[in-house]
Scaffold this active site. Structure first.
Site, mmCIF file in Angstrom:
data_model
loop_
_atom_site.group_PDB
_atom_site.id
_atom_site.type_symbol
_atom_site.label_atom_id
_atom_site.label_comp_id
_atom_site.label_asym_id
_atom_site.label_seq_id
_atom_site.Cartn_x
_atom_site.Cartn_y
_atom_site.Cartn_z
ATOM 1 N N LYS A 10 0.822 -1.216 0.000
ATOM 2 C CA LYS A 10 0.000 0.000 0.000
ATOM 3 C C LYS A 10 0.853 1.261 0.000
ATOM 4 O O LYS A 10 0.417 2.310 -0.470
ATOM 5 C CB LYS A 10 -0.904 0.022 1.222
HETATM 6 C C1 LIG Z 1 -0.993 -7.837 2.361
HETATM 7 C C2 LIG Z 1 -2.112 -7.700 1.401
HETATM 8 N N1 LIG Z 1 -2.181 -8.532 0.361
HETATM 9 C C3 LIG Z 1 -3.189 -8.462 -0.529
HETATM 10 C C4 LIG Z 1 -4.207 -7.542 -0.395
HETATM 11 C C5 LIG Z 1 -5.275 -7.507 -1.431
HETATM 12 O O1 LIG Z 1 -5.102 -6.419 -2.299
HETATM 13 P P1 LIG Z 1 -6.343 -5.823 -3.090
HETATM 14 O O2 LIG Z 1 -7.315 -5.390 -2.048
HETATM 15 O O3 LIG Z 1 -5.792 -4.681 -3.854
HETATM 16 O O4 LIG Z 1 -6.881 -6.912 -3.929
HETATM 17 C C6 LIG Z 1 -4.178 -6.652 0.683
HETATM 18 C C7 LIG Z 1 -5.224 -5.636 0.901
HETATM 19 O O5 LIG Z 1 -5.712 -4.988 0.102
HETATM 20 C C8 LIG Z 1 -3.098 -6.713 1.578
HETATM 21 O O6 LIG Z 1 -3.014 -5.851 2.587
HETATM 22 N N1 LIG Z 2 -6.605 -5.141 2.250
HETATM 23 C C1 LIG Z 2 -6.903 -3.785 2.434
HETATM 24 C C2 LIG Z 2 -8.362 -3.496 2.367
HETATM 25 C C3 LIG Z 2 -8.619 -2.159 1.773
HETATM 26 O O1 LIG Z 2 -8.284 -2.234 0.448
HETATM 27 P P1 LIG Z 2 -7.992 -0.981 -0.471
HETATM 28 O O2 LIG Z 2 -6.901 -1.441 -1.359
HETATM 29 O O3 LIG Z 2 -9.258 -0.682 -1.168
HETATM 30 O O4 LIG Z 2 -7.563 0.179 0.380
HETATM 31 C C4 LIG Z 2 -6.259 -3.317 3.721
HETATM 32 O O5 LIG Z 2 -5.270 -3.909 4.090
HETATM 33 O O6 LIG Z 2 -6.703 -2.406 4.364
#
Ligand SMILES: Cc1ncc(COP(=O)(O)O)c(C=O)c1O
Ligand SMILES: N[C@@H](CCOP(=O)(O)O)C(=O)O
Length: 471
Positions: free
Chosen positions: A112
Site C-alpha cells: 500500500k
Molecule cells: C498484504 C495484502 N495482500 C493483498 C491484499 C489484497 O489487495 P487488493 O485489495 O488490492 O486486492 C491486501 C489488501 O488490500 C493486503 O493488505
Molecule cells: N486489504 C486492504 C483493504 C482495503 O483495500 P484498499 O486497497 O481498497 O484500500 C487493507 O489492508 O486495508
C-alpha cells in the site's frame, strides 16, 4: 485525461478532481475515459530507468494537465525516496519459473505504501492550490482497512495540514503489528476507530458516508482506499518495473496477485491495456473466495466473511471488480448501475456473458485454504530460502498451480513483509521474522483508538463531531 464514473451519472473530472473526489457522486468509481497506450518501442525505452522516473513516465498520461511532468517527477522522487530498498520494488528469483516482486520496502511494510506515499503528496499539492474549479481546500478522509491500507494511509497524511483522517478497522480482525502501526500514530489529525464487524461492514459505511448529503454538504469527504483512482494508477508502475526486467516488451510475463478488494490486480489489467505484454493475471484468494467463484463460474455472491491468517484479504465485497465489469462489459454505465443496484440489494449477481468472456481473456483465479497457505509458506522457506507472509503465500500457491506455460515467467506480488504476521510464518517454518529497525519499537509505543459498534449513525456522528468543516 478525463475521468468518468462506472455508473455513468457523475460529473466528468480531470485527474486532480478525481483524486480529491475519491468515489463518484453516483456511487460509481472513476476510470479514465480511455486507456493510454504505449507502443513496443515506447515500452522498450522505459527499461533501466530508476523507479521514480519510470513511475513518472507511466503515470504522466493519466495525470494529464493536472501536473507538469517535472512536478510529477519531483513527487515520485520524494515518495519513493522513503523506501528502504534502492530498487524500491526489487524482483527476486525463486526457481526456474517463479519470481517474487517485493512490494514491502516502504515505511509501513506493505504494498500500500507504493501508492499511498504518492497520494499523500498529491493531496498536499492539490489542496495547496488556489481553488481552481471551486475544488476543496481541505479534506476529511474516511477509510476502511483490513489491516494495511490504514497504516500506509496514516503514515502518508499524519500531521499534514488541511487533512483529517478517520480510519475504520474491524475490531480484533487485524494482526497486532497492523493495529499498532495505525493506533500508535498520535498526530492530532489521525482518528482510528475499531468497529464491531468485518472489513465489508467498514467499507460499506465508508461508501455510505460519501453519498450522505447531510455529511457532504458540510465536509469534503476524501478517499484513500482503492476506490480512489490515484491509488491504482500508482500500482500500475510496478507491473512495468517487473516485466521490463524479465524481457518485456519482447517477452510475456504472468503475474499472481493476492487479492481482496481487486485493486492491485486491476492495476495489472490497466498495465495490459497500456500495452504491457501480460500473459495472464492470476487472481489468488483465500477462503473468502467471491472473486474466484465469480471468475470461474460467473456467480458473484457475497457470503459472510471468514477470518483467516491472511486478514487483509478477508473481503467479500470487492470494490474494484466494478471497474473490471464496466470495462469488459462494454463501458455501459447505465446497465452497470442497474447491475450494481441489484447486487447491493441481494448481495448476489450473475456476470453477463460479455463480462465473463472479457475477464477470461486475461484473468484466471485460484483459492487457497489454510493448509495450502501454510504449505506455500513452507515451500518458500525450504525451496527458496524466503520467509513469505500469508498473503504472499496465497499468491505463490496460485502461481505454482495455475498451469502457466513453463517458458513464461510468473511473478507473485509479495504484498506484505512477513514480520507483520509473525505467528503464521513461525507456525509454518519455525522461524519468527523480526520487525525491521525502522518499526522496531512498535510494541513499546502508546496506542490510541476509539471503539464503536458497527452502526453507521454512531460512526457518522463520531466523524462529524471531530472533522474540520469545509473551508
Ligand atoms: C498484504 C495484502 N495482500 C493483498 C491484499 C489484497 O489487495 P487488493 O485489495 O488490492 O486486492 C491486501 C489488501 O488490500 C493486503 O493488505
Ligand atoms: N486489504 C486492504 C483493504 C482495503 O483495500 P484498499 O486497497 O481498497 O484500500 C487493507 O489492508 O486495508
Amino acid at each position: 485525461m478525463e475521468y468518468i464514473s462506472t455508473r455513468g451519472n457523475a460529473p466528468v473530472l480531470d485527474f486532480e478532481g478525481a483524486t480529491l473526489a475519491g468515489l463518484a457522486s453516483d456511487g460509481g468509481l472513476y476510470v479514465p475515459r480511455e486507456w493510454p497506450r504505449f507502443s513496443k518501442d515506447e515500452i522498450a525505452a522505459l527499461a533501466g530507468l530508476p523507479y521514480a522516473e519510470l513511475a513518472a513516465k507511466v503515470m504522466a498520461p493519466f495525470v494529464g494537465e493536472s501536473l507538469s511532468y517535472e512536478r510529477l517527477l519531483e513527487l515520485t522522487t520524494a515518495a519513493y525516496g522513503r523506501f528502504s530498498h534502492a530498487a524500491v520494488t526489487p524482483l527476486k528469483q525463486l526457481d526456474e519459473q517463479q519470481w517474487l516482486l517485493e512490494l514491502f520496502h516502504g515505511p509501513t511494510l506493505a504494498f500500500k505504501d507504493v501508492a499511498l506515499q504518492l497520494l499523500g503528496l498529491l493531496f498536499e499539492e492539490f489542496l495547496g492550490r488556489e481553488s481552481k474549479n471551486g475544488g476543496p481546500q481541505n479534506l476529511t478522509i474516511v477509510g476502511a482497512t483490513s489491516g494495511d491500507t490504514g497504516s500506509a494511509a496514516i503514515d502518508a497524511v499524519a500531521g499534514r495540514a488541511k487533512v483529517d483522517i478517520f480510519m475504520l478497522h474491524p475490531k480484533g480482525r487485524v494482526s497486532d503489528v497492523q493495529r499498532r502501526q495505525m493506533t500508535t500514530v498520535l498526530a492530532p489529525n489521525v482518528y482510528n476507530i475499531a468497529i464491531e464487524g468485518s472489513f465489508d461492514d467498514a467499507q460499506a459505511m465508508v461508501k455510505r458516508i460519501f453519498n450522505d448529503k447531510a455529511v457532504t454538504d458540510r465536509f469534503n469527504i476524501g478517499a484513500v482506499n482503492s476506490i480512489n483512482w490515484a491509488r491504482l494508477m500508482a500500482q500500475v508502475v510496478y507491473y512495468f518495473a517487473a516485466a521490463l526486467q524479465l524481457g518485456a516488451p519482447h517477452r510475456e510475463v504472468a503475474f499472481s496477485v493476492p487479492t481482496g478488494n481487486f485493486g492491485d490486480v486491476f492495476a495489472g489489467y490497466v498495465a495490459a491495456q497500456m500495452g504491457l505484454p501480460i500473459a495472464r493475471l492470476i487472481v489468488a484468494t483465500n477462503v473468502n473466495d467471491i472473486l474466484h467463484r465469480a471468475l470461474s463460474t460467473g456467480d458473484y455472491s457475497a457470503g459472510t466473511v471468514t477470518p483467516t491468517a491472511a486478514p487483509s484479504m478477508d473481503i467479500q465485497v470487492s470494490s474494484n471488480f466494478e471497474r473490471l465489469l464496466f470495462d469488459v462489459g462494454g463501458r455501459d454505465g447505465v446497465a452497470l448501475a442497474e447491475q450494481m443496484a441489484g447486487f447491493e440489494a441481494n448481495k448476489a449477481m450473475t456476470l453477463t456473458n460479455a463480462q465473463r468472456e472479457g475477464a477470461a481473456a486475461l484473468f484466471v483465479s485460484a483459492r487457497a485454504d489454510a493448509d495450502e497457505m501454510a504449505q506455500a509458506i513452507r515451500w518458500g522457506w525450504e525451496a527458496a530460502g524466503e520467509l513469505l507472509d500469508p498473503h504472499t503465500a496465497i499468491g505463490i500457491h496460485a502461481a505454482r498451480n495455475a498451469g502457466i506455460d513453463a517458458s513464461t515467467p510468473v511473478v507473485t506480488l509479495a504484498t506484505a513483509h512477513p514480520a507483520k504476521f509473525p505467528d503464521a510464518v513461525e507456525r509454518s517454518t519455525g522461524h519468527r521474522p523480526g520487525l525491521p529497525e525502522r518499526v522496531g519499537d512498535l510494541f513499546e509505543r502508546e496506542e490510541r483508538y476509539a471503539e464503536l459498534p458497527g452502526d453507521y449513525d454512531a460512526v457518522c456522528a463520531y466523524v462529524t463531531q471531530r472533522a474540520t468543516a469545509k473551508a
